[in-house]
Design a protein around this motif. Sequence first.
Motif, PDB file in Angstrom:
ATOM      1  N   TYR A  93     -34.224 -36.953  84.094  1.00  0.00           N
ATOM      2  CA  TYR A  93     -32.849 -37.441  84.092  1.00  0.00           C
ATOM      3  C   TYR A  93     -32.098 -36.964  82.850  1.00  0.00           C
ATOM      4  O   TYR A  93     -30.884 -36.794  82.879  1.00  0.00           O
ATOM      5  N   ASP A  94     -32.815 -36.718  81.755  1.00  0.00           N
ATOM      6  CA  ASP A  94     -32.198 -36.266  80.513  1.00  0.00           C
ATOM      7  C   ASP A  94     -32.317 -34.758  80.322  1.00  0.00           C
ATOM      8  O   ASP A  94     -32.344 -34.258  79.200  1.00  0.00           O
ATOM      9  N   ARG A  95     -32.376 -34.020  81.421  1.00  0.00           N
ATOM     10  CA  ARG A  95     -32.512 -32.559  81.350  1.00  0.00           C
ATOM     11  C   ARG A  95     -31.357 -31.930  80.578  1.00  0.00           C
ATOM     12  O   ARG A  95     -31.496 -30.870  79.990  1.00  0.00           O
ATOM     13  N   ASP A  96     -30.199 -32.572  80.551  1.00  0.00           N
ATOM     14  CA  ASP A  96     -29.073 -32.047  79.772  1.00  0.00           C
ATOM     15  C   ASP A  96     -29.438 -31.930  78.295  1.00  0.00           C
ATOM     16  O   ASP A  96     -29.132 -30.935  77.643  1.00  0.00           O
ATOM     17  N   ILE A  97     -30.132 -32.909  77.779  1.00  0.00           N
ATOM     18  CA  ILE A  97     -30.544 -32.917  76.369  1.00  0.00           C
ATOM     19  C   ILE A  97     -31.777 -32.049  76.146  1.00  0.00           C
ATOM     20  O   ILE A  97     -31.927 -31.437  75.090  1.00  0.00           O
ATOM     21  N   HIS A  98     -32.654 -31.994  77.098  1.00  0.00           N
ATOM     22  CA  HIS A  98     -33.912 -31.241  76.972  1.00  0.00           C
ATOM     23  C   HIS A  98     -33.677 -29.762  77.253  1.00  0.00           C
ATOM     24  O   HIS A  98     -33.857 -29.302  78.374  1.00  0.00           O
ATOM     25  N   THR A  99     -33.296 -29.020  76.232  1.00  0.00           N
ATOM     26  CA  THR A  99     -32.987 -27.606  76.406  1.00  0.00           C
ATOM     27  C   THR A  99     -34.233 -26.743  76.274  1.00  0.00           C
ATOM     28  O   THR A  99     -35.215 -27.135  75.650  1.00  0.00           O
ATOM     29  N   THR A 100     -34.143 -25.569  76.887  1.00  0.00           N
ATOM     30  CA  THR A 100     -35.217 -24.585  76.809  1.00  0.00           C
ATOM     31  C   THR A 100     -34.633 -23.279  76.269  1.00  0.00           C
ATOM     32  O   THR A 100     -33.408 -23.130  76.147  1.00  0.00           O
ATOM     33  N   GLU A 101     -35.489 -22.312  76.007  1.00  0.00           N
ATOM     34  CA  GLU A 101     -35.021 -21.017  75.503  1.00  0.00           C
ATOM     35  C   GLU A 101     -34.136 -20.289  76.505  1.00  0.00           C
ATOM     36  O   GLU A 101     -33.358 -19.424  76.131  1.00  0.00           O
ATOM     37  N   GLY A 102     -34.241 -20.633  77.772  1.00  0.00           N
ATOM     38  CA  GLY A 102     -33.403 -20.010  78.789  1.00  0.00           C
ATOM     39  C   GLY A 102     -31.999 -20.586  78.871  1.00  0.00           C
ATOM     40  O   GLY A 102     -31.122 -20.019  79.533  1.00  0.00           O
ATOM     41  N   ASP A 103     -31.764 -21.706  78.226  1.00  0.00           N
ATOM     42  CA  ASP A 103     -30.453 -22.355  78.258  1.00  0.00           C
ATOM     43  C   ASP A 103     -29.546 -21.727  77.205  1.00  0.00           C
ATOM     44  O   ASP A 103     -29.951 -21.556  76.055  1.00  0.00           O
ATOM     45  N   THR A 104     -28.323 -21.388  77.612  1.00  0.00           N
ATOM     46  CA  THR A 104     -27.402 -20.717  76.695  1.00  0.00           C
ATOM     47  C   THR A 104     -26.136 -21.530  76.466  1.00  0.00           C
ATOM     48  O   THR A 104     -25.710 -22.300  77.322  1.00  0.00           O
ATOM     49  N   TYR A 105     -25.551 -21.289  75.306  1.00  0.00           N
ATOM     50  CA  TYR A 105     -24.283 -21.936  74.983  1.00  0.00           C
ATOM     51  C   TYR A 105     -23.178 -21.420  75.894  1.00  0.00           C
ATOM     52  O   TYR A 105     -22.318 -22.191  76.316  1.00  0.00           O
ATOM     53  N   GLU A 106     -23.204 -20.152  76.201  1.00  0.00           N
ATOM     54  CA  GLU A 106     -22.173 -19.581  77.065  1.00  0.00           C
ATOM     55  C   GLU A 106     -22.092 -20.343  78.387  1.00  0.00           C
ATOM     56  O   GLU A 106     -21.008 -20.724  78.830  1.00  0.00           O
ATOM     57  N   GLU A 107     -23.231 -20.595  79.004  1.00  0.00           N
ATOM     58  CA  GLU A 107     -23.254 -21.333  80.273  1.00  0.00           C
ATOM     59  C   GLU A 107     -22.832 -22.775  80.050  1.00  0.00           C
ATOM     60  O   GLU A 107     -22.010 -23.316  80.799  1.00  0.00           O
ATOM     61  N   ALA A 108     -23.395 -23.422  79.035  1.00  0.00           N
ATOM     62  CA  ALA A 108     -23.097 -24.828  78.780  1.00  0.00           C
ATOM     63  C   ALA A 108     -21.622 -25.028  78.435  1.00  0.00           C
ATOM     64  O   ALA A 108     -20.981 -25.965  78.931  1.00  0.00           O
ATOM     65  N   TYR A 109     -21.091 -24.152  77.601  1.00  0.00           N
ATOM     66  CA  TYR A 109     -19.688 -24.259  77.199  1.00  0.00           C
ATOM     67  C   TYR A 109     -18.775 -24.091  78.413  1.00  0.00           C
ATOM     68  O   TYR A 109     -17.811 -24.846  78.586  1.00  0.00           O
ATOM     69  N   ALA A 110     -19.081 -23.107  79.266  1.00  0.00           N
ATOM     70  CA  ALA A 110     -18.263 -22.882  80.465  1.00  0.00           C
ATOM     71  C   ALA A 110     -18.301 -24.105  81.383  1.00  0.00           C
ATOM     72  O   ALA A 110     -17.264 -24.533  81.904  1.00  0.00           O
ATOM     73  N   ALA A 111     -19.489 -24.675  81.580  1.00  0.00           N
ATOM     74  CA  ALA A 111     -19.612 -25.868  82.430  1.00  0.00           C
ATOM     75  C   ALA A 111     -18.846 -27.038  81.817  1.00  0.00           C
ATOM     76  O   ALA A 111     -18.143 -27.779  82.531  1.00  0.00           O
ATOM     77  N   TRP A 112     -18.975 -27.217  80.523  1.00  0.00           N
ATOM     78  CA  TRP A 112     -18.283 -28.298  79.812  1.00  0.00           C
ATOM     79  C   TRP A 112     -16.773 -28.154  79.953  1.00  0.00           C
ATOM     80  O   TRP A 112     -16.070 -29.118  80.282  1.00  0.00           O
ATOM     81  N   GLN A 113     -16.272 -26.948  79.723  1.00  0.00           N
ATOM     82  CA  GLN A 113     -14.832 -26.720  79.818  1.00  0.00           C
ATOM     83  C   GLN A 113     -14.320 -26.900  81.244  1.00  0.00           C
ATOM     84  O   GLN A 113     -13.211 -27.391  81.455  1.00  0.00           O
TER      85      GLN A 113
END
Length: 175
Positions: A93-113
């Motif tokens: 359920y907390d996968r948003d907080i549990h980041t991995t090396e495959g997770d990028t800021y570019e993707e997260a920032y775009a989703a957030w915006q």
Amino acid sequence: MTNDHTAAPERVWPASDTGERQALEQWLEYHRATLAVKCAGLTDEQLRTASVPPSDLNLLGLVRHMAEVERGWFRKVLGGEETAWLYATDEDYDRDIHTTEGDTYEEAYAAWQEEIAHARELAAKYSLDDLGAGAHRSGELFNLRWIYLHMIEEYARHNGHADLIRERVDGATGD
């Protein structure tokens, strides 16, 4: 490589002589921008740097978490949309907080915006006293005023975390 597309986002201090709705919206925008400021100029590796053991809380996770929070309160509770979570799963359920090396800021920032843009669009259709079209997981209905206040609280709390994490990552301090 640093996240140049968010270098030095501008934060606008909320006006001191405005009405209630404008004040709430301005404070929410200020806190949204504050989180982006805390992430500006860092690499994905730095953004995935955890605060302090045993916590795995990091700046990238906070951005992903706030995308989920925006989605939950605006799309689901205010707008009544039946939409899946961006990151949360039945297994984590907390996968948003549990980041991995495959997770990028570019993707997260775009989703957030994208979630922020959708939140602004939805909120514009409601008055502060209007109850949302959907219920919270508790079953309770919330008006837009309560949602704005909760979002400001949520960002303020996590921006405090972001202050400490950023200082740990590269020593940068400030509001």
